[in-house]
Design a protein around this motif. Structure first.
Motif, short mmCIF file in Angstrom:
data_model
loop_
_atom_site.label_atom_id
_atom_site.label_comp_id
_atom_site.label_asym_id
_atom_site.label_seq_id
_atom_site.Cartn_x
_atom_site.Cartn_y
_atom_site.Cartn_z
N THR A 44 17.20 6.61 3.86
CA THR A 44 17.37 5.16 3.87
C THR A 44 18.66 4.80 4.57
O THR A 44 19.71 5.39 4.30
CB THR A 44 17.38 4.59 2.44
OG1 THR A 44 16.13 4.86 1.80
CG2 THR A 44 17.62 3.09 2.45
N LYS A 73 14.20 1.63 4.79
CA LYS A 73 13.73 2.91 4.28
C LYS A 73 12.94 3.61 5.38
O LYS A 73 11.78 3.28 5.64
CB LYS A 73 12.85 2.68 3.05
CG LYS A 73 12.48 3.98 2.34
CD LYS A 73 11.74 3.69 1.03
CE LYS A 73 11.41 4.97 0.30
NZ LYS A 73 10.71 4.72 -0.99
N TYR A 74 13.60 4.55 6.02
CA TYR A 74 12.98 5.25 7.15
C TYR A 74 11.80 6.08 6.70
O TYR A 74 10.74 6.08 7.32
CB TYR A 74 14.03 6.11 7.84
CG TYR A 74 13.52 6.84 9.06
CD1 TYR A 74 13.34 6.16 10.26
CD2 TYR A 74 13.24 8.20 9.00
CE1 TYR A 74 12.87 6.84 11.38
CE2 TYR A 74 12.77 8.88 10.11
CZ TYR A 74 12.58 8.19 11.30
OH TYR A 74 12.11 8.85 12.41
N ASN A 75 11.98 6.83 5.62
CA ASN A 75 10.89 7.57 5.00
C ASN A 75 11.29 7.84 3.55
O ASN A 75 12.30 7.31 3.07
CB ASN A 75 10.57 8.86 5.76
CG ASN A 75 11.77 9.78 5.89
OD1 ASN A 75 12.59 9.88 4.98
ND2 ASN A 75 11.88 10.46 7.03
N ALA A 76 10.52 8.66 2.89
CA ALA A 76 10.78 8.90 1.47
C ALA A 76 12.10 9.61 1.23
O ALA A 76 12.63 9.58 0.11
CB ALA A 76 9.63 9.72 0.87
N ASN A 77 12.67 10.21 2.25
CA ASN A 77 13.89 11.00 2.08
C ASN A 77 15.12 10.41 2.76
O ASN A 77 16.20 10.99 2.68
CB ASN A 77 13.68 12.42 2.63
CG ASN A 77 12.63 13.17 1.84
OD1 ASN A 77 12.56 13.06 0.62
ND2 ASN A 77 11.80 13.93 2.55
N LYS A 79 9.27 -1.75 5.48
CA LYS A 79 10.29 -0.89 4.89
C LYS A 79 11.71 -1.45 5.03
O LYS A 79 12.68 -0.77 4.72
CB LYS A 79 10.25 0.50 5.53
CG LYS A 79 8.93 1.25 5.30
CD LYS A 79 8.98 2.61 5.96
CE LYS A 79 7.69 3.38 5.69
NZ LYS A 79 7.73 4.75 6.30
#
Length: 949
Positions: A345, A339-343, A226
């Motif tokens: 960055t 990108k830590y997760n989908a929500n 990520k």
């Protein structure tokens, strides 16, 4: 001066704004999630990345939205220019709007070089323009603390690290705040790169004075899970170019009276004669001969007949003066995204650079005997009994030690650190925040300056003879009169910002309302210092008041330090009025953008500025109209508000109307100038209006026609009410009745005041057609206005063929209807004028044109610039003509796709293929040509190679 009303630390002040913004965010996000509709539908789960924003809006545009007033200069466009050094040179080739005196780069290498110290400033249409890096501000050049201009030095940005440049040619202070009067230039650095690429560039000019530039570069990147990391590095070195190495500036004779062996003897209060020593026949010291006897003996020649002075006729300054700066740059960038997760960055970037520049002037002019030397009067004139004076009367020698040029070696280190995060709250609402720190440090060494006390002692002891053409062997070493002065400066910028953008559905029948809101805190610092010998004399009774305490030839000044805090908030709305889904005849699409920004300063007024944009598509996407109205502002520079007094020379003074008839001034005429700050300055204000049309007919695929009318009016401008010539003229004709009489003195800044008309011309004639005895005090005011209007136009056509490849055709131009620069109520459109006092070169129209071709692994390009004839503002005739100019650039490249050379790209090019030199004009007295507009290199051949692994 205004004081800061926000108590506590910068973070506490910003926290108050952030709290208000967070409350608004919480309120906005209570609604249930909806499908995002920003330009076009966004798939569920995707974050609308803030770095996809095009400059000029905090609300994203659809990728295919027509009539958006932004131009993108891509990486391919950058490579096609053949420019690898200065970004200003690149933009001049791509955008004809970069004209006029506010665009200064490596050409600023002679008498006004201290205004930029080797940096490059750019301004759309020569008006204040905001420069962003990855969408956020950069620190101003430190030279702003040393009497220089206030600007972002784009020469510190490595071109090899640039992915694209976004240009908004429209007022945008409602979006970005101060400086965005004429537009915004947003430099996007490379990011999310995968692989490794190394390359190099070598170019040289074919004319004599073999100019060269060479560079190496590398970019590497990787994506691990990520996380994406991109790193780049560049080293570039460019040679200086001297005036004698180009034909238009090779003969700079008769430009000075300060040359070895020149002597002035007054014959009355208003007239006198010039004499020049014969180099091979130096007169004996203390000979006490008449002028006629000295001439008869072959020691001197008479060099004046009335106002016709020929003393400098055979003295050429050009071998000693740089035409183009020398430059060496080492720079690098780092870009990181996780990108830590989908929500959520995280992102960050680093930019660092080390830039060294060099410029040179001829040796410091000696305009009189040293003040304080024995057997002289108080104004630097040798008495008849001075042991070195060969004349039987008072005489004022001039001299210049030509083997000891003044050199200006500047080193600038810049660092930019940015870190932030972006994410989504739900499908409709997204946010971004970042902290941004920029710092630039600069040191300049000034070599060849003269120790005033050492020169006085050397003259008194006889080691140095100012009446001689050449000094005794070893005299300079024994006298020890030359030294090195220095100046240091720092500037910094720290910003914190937070913004939210999102969508409201089911409010209007035409579609969703889009909104962006945000807050920002900025803290700017600026400081400068000099060596103690460059501090200025503070005793107002001293005839040298305001000059450096030790050095002649140094850029004098006193320590300066200041800072400011700015807190701002903004709102932007995009409201659809009609949409294609409604199928309203003649109203295919109609939408309005509205923006409002408030900025709070601790040292000047607090502006509130709006902007309105209308986009109208009557039938479909083939035809689109846009109209904008905006208000912008330009805050006074810190130095203008609180700087200590600084002293230097005026620009060249010419064509000053004389009391009783005639005129005074010439190409060698300068006076002393003291610049004084004004803590009561207010922000400059502007209003701009644009209306444009874009036509892309479906019947001719790939064709796009665009035209935009622009109108910009600026008021409350900071500066002098009139050019210096007009100020002096007003004093000359009106005496104490002139409001400027209080700023003009003789013999020193606190010397003899003006009491009657005609005193300036009296000083001019009594000092041998020079104004070196005149002292002018300059205090900036909010007094002027500027206005310009015209049309930007472009034609672009892309043609794809199976047999011959892809072709691209373009013509991009600007036409000026009127151009008033705010100092003189004069229309400069179609004229060229002094670039430091007035508008510079403003062609009535100008066009860049090009053709590109791509076929398989081959590519080629042809680009050109056309500048029509212009008038000289000042000329012996009413309007002198300046010839038109055409330059053609050619290049061809090939990429190897297989074999041992797979991944290698080679490009060979020739800029200015027909070796055109700039048209000459005496208005540009420093080199007889506007090399910023036309260039100075002549034909340049280059080779560029890169290898991708």
């Amino acid at each position: 001066m205004k004081t800061n009303t926000c108590t506590g630390s910068h973070f506490m002040c910003f926290a108050k704004l952030l709290t208000a913004g967070s409350a608004l965010l919480m309120a906005l996000t209570q609604a249930p999630a909806q499908t995002a509709t920003i330009g076009s539908a966004v798939p569920e789960g995707d974050i609308i990345m803030m770095d996809r924003y095009v400059v000029g809006s905090h609300i994203p545009w659809a990728a295919d939205a027509p009539a958006v007033p932004v131009r993108i200069i891509s990486r391919v466009d950058i490579e096609n220019t053949g420019v690898s050094g200065d970004m200003l040179d690149l933009l001049r080739k791509q955008a004809p709007q970069f004209v006029g005196s506010a665009n200064i780069g490596s050409n600023n290498s002679n008498i006004a070089s201290n205004w930029t110290n080797g940096g490059s400033m750019l301004s759309l249409r020569s008006e204040p323009t905001l420069v962003l890096i990855n969408g956020r501000r950069a620190a101003h050049s430190p030279v702003a603390a040393l009497t220089g201009f206030t600007f972002v030095d784009v020469n510190s940005i490595p071109l090899s690290a640039v992915e694209r440049i976004e240009m908004l040619s429209d007022g945008a202070s409602a979006i970005y705040g101060a400086d965005a009067v004429s537009g915004v230039v947003n430099v996007i650095l490379k990011t999310n790169y995968t692989g490794l690429e190394v390359g190099g560039n070598y170019k040289f000019a074919t004319r004599s004075g073999h100019w060269e530039e060479r560079s190496v570069r590398a970019v590497a990147g990787a994506q691990l899970s990520k996380t994406s990391l991109t790193v780049s590095f560049e080293w570039l070195k460019s040679d200086p170019l001297y005036q004698n190495e180009r034909p238009f500036s090779s003969d700079m004779s008769n430009m000075t009276y300060s040359l070895p062996g020149a002597v002035y003897i007054a014959t009355s209060a208003t007239t006198g004669n010039w004499y020049k020593a014969v180099a091979e026949n130096t007169p004996p010291t203390g000979s006490n001969m008449t002028a006629d006897q000295l001439i008869a003996a072959g020691y001197y020649t008479l060099e004046s007949h009335g106002d016709d002075v020929t003393v400098g006729e055979n003295f050429n300054l050009s071998p000693y003066v740089t035409l183009i700066n020398g430059s060496e740059r080492a720079a690098g960038t780092v870009s990181l995204e996780h990108k830590y997760n989908a929500n959520l960055t995280y992102f960050g970037d680093v930019l660092f650079s080390n830039v060294k520049t060099y410029s040179q002037l001829a040796g410091q002019p000696i305009t009189s005997m040293p003040y304080g030397a024995t057997n002289t009067d108080g104004y630097g004139v040798a008495n008849a009994n001075h042991p070195q004076n060969p004349f039987d009367t008072e005489a004022a020698p001039r001299n210049r030690f030509v083997d000891y040029s003044r050199g200006y070696k500047t080193t600038t280190n810049s660092l930019r650190l940015l870190g932030g995060a972006r994410g989504r709250i739900n499908a409709d609402w997204h946010w971004e925040g970042a902290a941004n720190y920029n710092k630039a440090s600069q040191k300049q060494k000034q070599t060849g300056v003269i120790d005033r006390d050492a020169l006085t002692a050397a003259v008194d002891s006889g080691i140095i003879n100012l009446f001689a053409v050449e000094q005794a062997h070893g005299g300079f070493e024994e006298a020890g009169i030359f030294g090195t002065a220095w100046q240091r400066a720092h500037s910094s910028l720290f910003t914190m910002d937070f913004r939210v953008n999102g969508t409201f559905h089911n409010i209007l029948p035409a579609g969703p309302i889009q909104i962006a809101v945000g807050v920002e805190m900025r803290h700017e610092t600026l400081d400068g210092n000099y060596d103690e010998g460059s501090y200025t004399i503070s005793d107002t009774s001293d005839i040298l008041y305001g000059n450096p305490v030790k050095w002649d030839g140094a850029t004098g000044g006193n320590p300066f330090r200041d800072s400011r805090d700015i807190y701002s908030s903004f709102l932007q709305l995009r409201v659809p009025i009609t949409s294609p889904a409604q199928k309203i005849p003649g109203l295919h699409t109609l939408e309005m953008d509205f923006a409002l920004r408030y900025e709070k300063y601790n040292d000047t007024d607090d502006p509130v500025v709006p902007k309105i944009l209308l986009r109208y598509l009557p039938i479909n996407n083939e035809l689109a109209f846009r109209a904008t109205y905006s208000q912008s502002f330009n805050a006074p520079a810190l130095y203008n508000l609180s700087a200590p007094d600084s002293v230097g020379f005026t620009s060249v003074i010419r064509n000053v109307a004389q009391h009783g008839g005639g005129s005074i001034g010439n190409d060698r005429c300068q006076a002393f100038q003291l610049d004084r700050s004004n803590p009561n300055l207010e922000p400059e204000k502007s209003k701009s209006f644009n209306i444009g049309v874009v036509y892309s007919p479906k019947a001719v695929k790939g064709l796009e026609l665009e035209a935009t009318y622009f109108h910009i009016k600026r008021t409350n401008l900071i500066g002098s009410a009139m050019p210096l010539e007009k100020i002096l003229e007003d004093v000359e004709l009106n005496g104490t009745a002139s409001r400027y009489a209080q700023f003009v003195h003789f013999g020193g800044f606190s010397g003899t005041p003006v009491t009657d008309p005609g005193q300036i011309s009296g000083s001019y004639h009594s000092n041998g057609q020079s104004l070196y005895d005149l002292y002018y005090i300059n205090v900036n005011e909010n007094t002027n206005y500027a206005m310009q209007d015209g049309v930007d136009f472009s034609v672009r056509y892309d043609l794809n063929t199976q047999a011959a490849g892809k072709f691209g055709f373009q013509v991009v131009g600007t036409w000026y209807n009127r151009y008033y620069n705010g100092v003189m109520k004069y229309d400069y459109a179609g004229t060229t004028s002094d670039g430091f006092e007035e508008a510079g070169s403003i062609p009535r129209w100008r066009a860049n044109f090009g053709v590109t071709w791509n076929y398989g692994d081959w590519n080629a390009s042809l680009f050109g610039t056309y500048i029509p004839k212009m008038h000289e503002v000042y000329s012996a005739e009413k309007y002198g003509k300046v010839d038109d100019y055409t330059s053609i650039d050619l290049a061809v490249g090939y990429t190897f796709r297989k074999g041992v050379m797979k991944g290698l790209t080679a490009r060979l090019g020739c800029n200015n293929a027909f070796n055109k030199m700039p048209p000459t004009t005496w208005t540009w007295f420093d080199s007889y040509a506007d090399i910023g507009t036309y260039g100075a290199y002549g034909r340049v051949i280059y080779a560029d190679v890169s290898y991708k692994f």
